[in-house]
Each structure stands twice: as C-alpha cells, then as structure tokens.
Design a protein around this motif. Sequence first.
Motif, PDB file in Angstrom:
ATOM      1  N   LYS A 119     -19.119  19.185 -13.984  1.00  0.00           N
ATOM      2  CA  LYS A 119     -16.911  19.423 -13.642  1.00  0.00           C
ATOM      3  C   LYS A 119     -16.914  20.531 -14.265  1.00  0.00           C
ATOM      4  CE  LYS A 119     -16.796  14.295 -12.466  1.00  0.00           C
ATOM      5  NZ  LYS A 119     -15.895  12.948 -13.612  1.00  0.00           N
ATOM      6  N   LYS A 120     -15.569  20.528 -15.338  1.00  0.00           N
ATOM      7  CA  LYS A 120     -15.087  21.723 -15.620  1.00  0.00           C
ATOM      8  C   LYS A 120     -15.539  21.910 -17.634  1.00  0.00           C
ATOM      9  CE  LYS A 120     -10.762  21.459 -13.228  1.00  0.00           C
ATOM     10  NZ  LYS A 120      -9.238  21.453 -13.438  1.00  0.00           N
ATOM     11  N   ARG A 121     -16.869  21.236 -17.783  1.00  0.00           N
ATOM     12  CA  ARG A 121     -16.923  20.839 -19.126  1.00  0.00           C
ATOM     13  C   ARG A 121     -18.710  22.302 -19.173  1.00  0.00           C
ATOM     14  NH1 ARG A 121     -16.337  15.692 -22.920  1.00  0.00           N
ATOM     15  NH2 ARG A 121     -16.636  17.623 -24.412  1.00  0.00           N
ATOM     16  N   VAL A 122     -18.756  22.193 -20.267  1.00  0.00           N
ATOM     17  CA  VAL A 122     -19.834  23.120 -20.328  1.00  0.00           C
ATOM     18  C   VAL A 122     -20.669  22.973 -21.622  1.00  0.00           C
ATOM     19  CG1 VAL A 122     -19.465  25.309 -19.107  1.00  0.00           C
ATOM     20  CG2 VAL A 122     -18.966  25.472 -21.568  1.00  0.00           C
TER      21      VAL A 122
ATOM     22  N   ALA B 147     -18.981  32.640 -25.968  1.00  0.00           N
ATOM     23  CA  ALA B 147     -18.395  30.821 -25.217  1.00  0.00           C
ATOM     24  C   ALA B 147     -19.683  29.923 -25.627  1.00  0.00           C
ATOM     25  CB  ALA B 147     -19.060  30.807 -23.509  1.00  0.00           C
ATOM     26  N   ALA B 148     -20.751  30.018 -26.698  1.00  0.00           N
ATOM     27  CA  ALA B 148     -22.154  29.464 -27.189  1.00  0.00           C
ATOM     28  C   ALA B 148     -20.849  28.445 -28.471  1.00  0.00           C
ATOM     29  CB  ALA B 148     -22.582  30.082 -27.081  1.00  0.00           C
ATOM     30  N   ARG B 149     -20.360  29.637 -28.621  1.00  0.00           N
ATOM     31  CA  ARG B 149     -19.978  28.788 -30.333  1.00  0.00           C
ATOM     32  C   ARG B 149     -18.641  27.931 -29.536  1.00  0.00           C
ATOM     33  NH1 ARG B 149     -16.229  32.890 -32.259  1.00  0.00           N
ATOM     34  NH2 ARG B 149     -16.860  34.215 -31.190  1.00  0.00           N
ATOM     35  N   TYR B 150     -18.073  27.945 -28.735  1.00  0.00           N
ATOM     36  CA  TYR B 150     -16.371  27.611 -28.069  1.00  0.00           C
ATOM     37  C   TYR B 150     -17.744  26.146 -27.840  1.00  0.00           C
ATOM     38  CZ  TYR B 150     -13.498  30.338 -30.192  1.00  0.00           C
ATOM     39  OH  TYR B 150     -12.842  31.342 -31.098  1.00  0.00           O
ATOM     40  N   GLN B 151     -18.862  26.123 -26.932  1.00  0.00           N
ATOM     41  CA  GLN B 151     -18.511  25.745 -25.915  1.00  0.00           C
ATOM     42  C   GLN B 151     -17.110  25.593 -24.258  1.00  0.00           C
ATOM     43  OE1 GLN B 151     -22.243  22.879 -25.879  1.00  0.00           O
ATOM     44  NE2 GLN B 151     -22.392  22.985 -28.104  1.00  0.00           N
ATOM     45  N   SER B 152     -17.282  26.826 -24.068  1.00  0.00           N
ATOM     46  CA  SER B 152     -15.639  26.569 -24.161  1.00  0.00           C
ATOM     47  C   SER B 152     -15.809  27.755 -22.928  1.00  0.00           C
ATOM     48  CB  SER B 152     -14.668  26.320 -24.064  1.00  0.00           C
ATOM     49  OG  SER B 152     -13.490  26.235 -23.306  1.00  0.00           O
ATOM     50  N   PHE B 153     -15.474  28.235 -22.077  1.00  0.00           N
ATOM     51  CA  PHE B 153     -15.525  29.644 -21.356  1.00  0.00           C
ATOM     52  C   PHE B 153     -14.243  29.839 -21.596  1.00  0.00           C
ATOM     53  CE2 PHE B 153     -19.177  29.802 -17.304  1.00  0.00           C
ATOM     54  CZ  PHE B 153     -20.070  29.286 -18.984  1.00  0.00           C
ATOM     55  N   SER B 154     -13.271  28.856 -21.035  1.00  0.00           N
ATOM     56  CA  SER B 154     -11.183  29.050 -21.322  1.00  0.00           C
ATOM     57  C   SER B 154     -11.401  29.298 -22.368  1.00  0.00           C
ATOM     58  CB  SER B 154     -10.352  27.397 -21.164  1.00  0.00           C
ATOM     59  OG  SER B 154     -10.903  26.769 -22.019  1.00  0.00           O
ATOM     60  N   ARG B 155     -12.119  28.991 -23.638  1.00  0.00           N
ATOM     61  CA  ARG B 155     -11.299  29.503 -24.734  1.00  0.00           C
ATOM     62  C   ARG B 155     -12.572  31.030 -25.342  1.00  0.00           C
ATOM     63  NH1 ARG B 155     -11.798  25.164 -30.386  1.00  0.00           N
ATOM     64  NH2 ARG B 155     -11.070  26.889 -31.105  1.00  0.00           N
TER      65      ARG B 155
ATOM     66  N   ALA C 168     -12.483  33.045 -23.444  1.00  0.00           N
ATOM     67  CA  ALA C 168     -11.936  33.812 -22.566  1.00  0.00           C
ATOM     68  C   ALA C 168     -10.137  33.731 -23.516  1.00  0.00           C
ATOM     69  CB  ALA C 168     -11.261  33.015 -20.983  1.00  0.00           C
ATOM     70  N   GLU C 169      -9.701  33.662 -23.994  1.00  0.00           N
ATOM     71  CA  GLU C 169      -8.417  33.791 -24.708  1.00  0.00           C
ATOM     72  C   GLU C 169      -8.981  34.762 -25.550  1.00  0.00           C
ATOM     73  OE1 GLU C 169      -6.713  30.090 -26.396  1.00  0.00           O
ATOM     74  OE2 GLU C 169      -7.086  29.319 -24.931  1.00  0.00           O
ATOM     75  N   GLU C 170     -10.293  34.353 -26.907  1.00  0.00           N
ATOM     76  CA  GLU C 170     -10.465  35.461 -27.609  1.00  0.00           C
ATOM     77  C   GLU C 170     -11.016  37.114 -27.118  1.00  0.00           C
ATOM     78  OE1 GLU C 170     -14.557  35.918 -30.571  1.00  0.00           O
ATOM     79  OE2 GLU C 170     -13.064  33.947 -30.519  1.00  0.00           O
ATOM     80  N   LEU C 171     -11.444  36.851 -26.058  1.00  0.00           N
ATOM     81  CA  LEU C 171     -12.372  38.286 -25.436  1.00  0.00           C
ATOM     82  C   LEU C 171     -11.183  38.965 -24.612  1.00  0.00           C
ATOM     83  CD1 LEU C 171     -16.148  37.381 -25.041  1.00  0.00           C
ATOM     84  CD2 LEU C 171     -14.921  38.710 -26.186  1.00  0.00           C
ATOM     85  N   SER C 172      -9.458  37.985 -24.613  1.00  0.00           N
ATOM     86  CA  SER C 172      -8.917  38.691 -23.719  1.00  0.00           C
ATOM     87  C   SER C 172      -8.681  39.200 -22.318  1.00  0.00           C
ATOM     88  CB  SER C 172      -8.217  39.540 -24.130  1.00  0.00           C
ATOM     89  OG  SER C 172      -7.692  39.960 -25.547  1.00  0.00           O
ATOM     90  N   LEU C 173      -9.637  38.058 -22.108  1.00  0.00           N
ATOM     91  CA  LEU C 173     -10.583  38.071 -19.697  1.00  0.00           C
ATOM     92  C   LEU C 173      -9.580  36.481 -19.971  1.00  0.00           C
ATOM     93  CD1 LEU C 173     -14.079  39.395 -21.118  1.00  0.00           C
ATOM     94  CD2 LEU C 173     -12.065  40.442 -20.210  1.00  0.00           C
ATOM     95  N   THR C 174     -10.436  37.521 -17.888  1.00  0.00           N
ATOM     96  CA  THR C 174     -10.146  35.133 -17.460  1.00  0.00           C
ATOM     97  C   THR C 174     -11.410  35.035 -17.890  1.00  0.00           C
ATOM     98  OG1 THR C 174     -10.902  36.370 -15.728  1.00  0.00           O
ATOM     99  CG2 THR C 174      -8.244  36.559 -15.872  1.00  0.00           C
ATOM    100  N   GLU C 175     -11.152  33.298 -17.036  1.00  0.00           N
ATOM    101  CA  GLU C 175     -12.003  32.302 -17.076  1.00  0.00           C
ATOM    102  C   GLU C 175     -12.822  32.578 -16.195  1.00  0.00           C
ATOM    103  OE1 GLU C 175     -12.350  27.000 -17.331  1.00  0.00           O
ATOM    104  OE2 GLU C 175     -10.807  28.343 -17.580  1.00  0.00           O
ATOM    105  N   GLY C 176     -12.826  33.080 -15.429  1.00  0.00           N
ATOM    106  CA  GLY C 176     -13.334  33.454 -14.019  1.00  0.00           C
ATOM    107  C   GLY C 176     -14.182  34.928 -14.886  1.00  0.00           C
ATOM    108  N   ALA C 177     -13.849  35.211 -15.287  1.00  0.00           N
ATOM    109  CA  ALA C 177     -14.411  36.799 -15.369  1.00  0.00           C
ATOM    110  C   ALA C 177     -14.934  36.284 -16.990  1.00  0.00           C
ATOM    111  CB  ALA C 177     -13.730  37.333 -16.544  1.00  0.00           C
ATOM    112  N   ILE C 178     -15.047  35.758 -17.203  1.00  0.00           N
ATOM    113  CA  ILE C 178     -16.362  35.039 -18.481  1.00  0.00           C
ATOM    114  C   ILE C 178     -17.414  34.390 -17.360  1.00  0.00           C
ATOM    115  CG2 ILE C 178     -16.987  32.800 -20.432  1.00  0.00           C
ATOM    116  CD1 ILE C 178     -15.102  35.181 -21.187  1.00  0.00           C
ATOM    117  N   SER C 179     -17.071  32.761 -16.525  1.00  0.00           N
ATOM    118  CA  SER C 179     -18.071  32.939 -15.806  1.00  0.00           C
ATOM    119  C   SER C 179     -18.706  33.571 -15.260  1.00  0.00           C
ATOM    120  CB  SER C 179     -17.450  31.791 -14.537  1.00  0.00           C
ATOM    121  OG  SER C 179     -18.300  31.148 -13.891  1.00  0.00           O
TER     122      SER C 179
END
Length: 322
Positions: free
Chosen positions: A57-60, A17-25, A27-38
């Motif tokens: 908002k929706k950015r981290v 999450a820190a490398r991408y500064q994105s929970f959604s990306r 989630a894609e890399e780790l095959s999890l949901t964005e909610g699980a990352i959060s």
Amino acid sequence: MRRKIPSTGALITFEAAARYQSFSRAAEELSLTEGAISRQIGVLEEYLGLQLFHRVKKRVSLSDIGRAYYLRVREDLARLERDTLGAMAYQNGQQFLELAVIPTFTSKWLIPKVASFCERHPDITVNLSERALPFLFGDSSFAAAIHYRHPAWAGCIQEDLFDEELVPVVSPKLLAGRQLRSAVDLASFPMLHKNTREDAWTRWFAAAGHEELAPMAGPRYDLFSMIIQGACCGIGIALVPRLYVQDELRDGTLVIPIDFSIRGLKQYCVVYPEHKKISPAARLLFDWLIKAAAEERDAQLMSQTSTRLQADSLDSGYSRSP
C-alpha cells in the motif's frame, strides 16, 4: 573499465529512505518530492537488479538485501564525507586524524587528554569513532585505534598506555555511615556486575583472601558507564576501572570502601598498522597520550604508597596504645 557504482545522488536518496523506511520523510530531509524519491529508488533498484524495498500500500520496508546494502552504503557515505571535509581543510593547513576508540574509556579518559593536546596543536583535528571490537585497518579509513591489546590486531604495532585496575566503589548514601573494615563486609551489600566480566567479583574476593565468597546476585549491565551510574544511584557496589571514576571520587559521589584492587582483563594501548607509515601529527598525539598515561601511573603509585604508609603508621600507634 567503467566502475560499477551508482550515482552519489541515488545513494544519498537510498540512505535517507532506508534510515526512515519512509519515502515521505526522506523527501522532507532532502527537500524533494515523494515522487522524486520513489523514482530515484526505482532507478537504483533497476541498476542493481534487486528489490531494496517491499512496498505494501503506502508503506515501505527494507528487504533483507536492502538492509544489508543500507548498512554498507551508510558507512561508505560517512567515510566519503569525512575524507571530503579533510581534503577541503587541507588548504588551510589543517590536519585530520581519524581514530577508532572504545566508548567508556574514551569519555572518561581519552577525550580530556585529546582536548589538552588540541589546545597545544590547533592545526590538528582529532576525530573519534566508536569501535567496540578489533577490526581490519585495510577495511577502514582509521589511522589508528586507542583500544586494548588483542590477538586480532595481527600485523599491527601496539604501544602500551596502562593496564586496567579494578577497584570497588560505592555511594556514601548506600553505606549509610557504616565503616567497612574487610572484604567480608562488602558481601552484605548488593553487587553490580558487567555482562562480559561475570567472574570479576569472584576474582576480587579470591585475591583478597576470601575464595569462599563468590557473589553472583545483583543487577547486570553491558557497559561500565551503566555500572558507574548504578553505583552513583546507590543500587549497589561496583567493581570498575579506577581511572573511570576519578571525577566521582574527587567530588565524593563515590568512595572506595576497601582500597584493594585487582588487575583487569584489558591492557589499553595505541594500535596502528605495521606496514603504514604514521604521520607526524599522529606521532605527536601518540607520544602525548603515552606520556600522560605514564604520569598518571606514577601519581597513582605515589598516592597508594602514601596511603599504605599512613595506614601502617596508624596501626603502629594503636599497637603502642595502652
């Protein structure tokens, strides 16, 4: 006493999450949901008592402490992975050497030598990681460094490879057929400079007997690899370690217009902790590199001696001509 360390899963999630500064990306890399990352990040922040991310908002984005923590976690996870792979390979008799190296020197000289070593010793794997500056071995997993002599290597043994030798090189297309007969002739061409070697050309001209020439104009680059590429493209004349341009000199991409060199600022060497016993595999590699360096020094000395003898013979012949 239980160690104060978060779960590996939480740290892997945070690193992505820190490398991408994105929970959604992440989630894609780790095959999890964005909610699980959060949720994982929330649990980690609660465990640490720190806010690792700013959420707007929706950015981290990483907080200051989050960025500092990320840099350490990234390094620790990489080290843990290397150690794990090394342990997994142990059952097959494979030995791993972790070496810290400097970039251009490694690509131009070290990797070919390591390749030939590994052909002879297939049971030894040599891993190379870039470290531009000296460091403390106690804070790393490195067995040794192939680096340069420096006072910062306190408590370390330093075995010499060779001294840096700086020589001018230029693309034939920049010369456009001109024959350069003295150091003065070089001054009419653009010079390429290394940011950390501002006085290199001044030293070269002074050693050549022309202290009045101190060219400072011309492009500046951070790395020797950039300077060499600039010379190959015909941007200017470069002053670089001779060993870095052996391939370019052999294939004619670069030539030495005036074969006069000066000693550089670096003395390359093998460095390892004095208090730590080196492995037989490491000793084999060190001896291999030291022998290769000695052979190249001898070959270079013979080549320079032959060149001087040929030049003296030509000069003598000209003096006897009518």
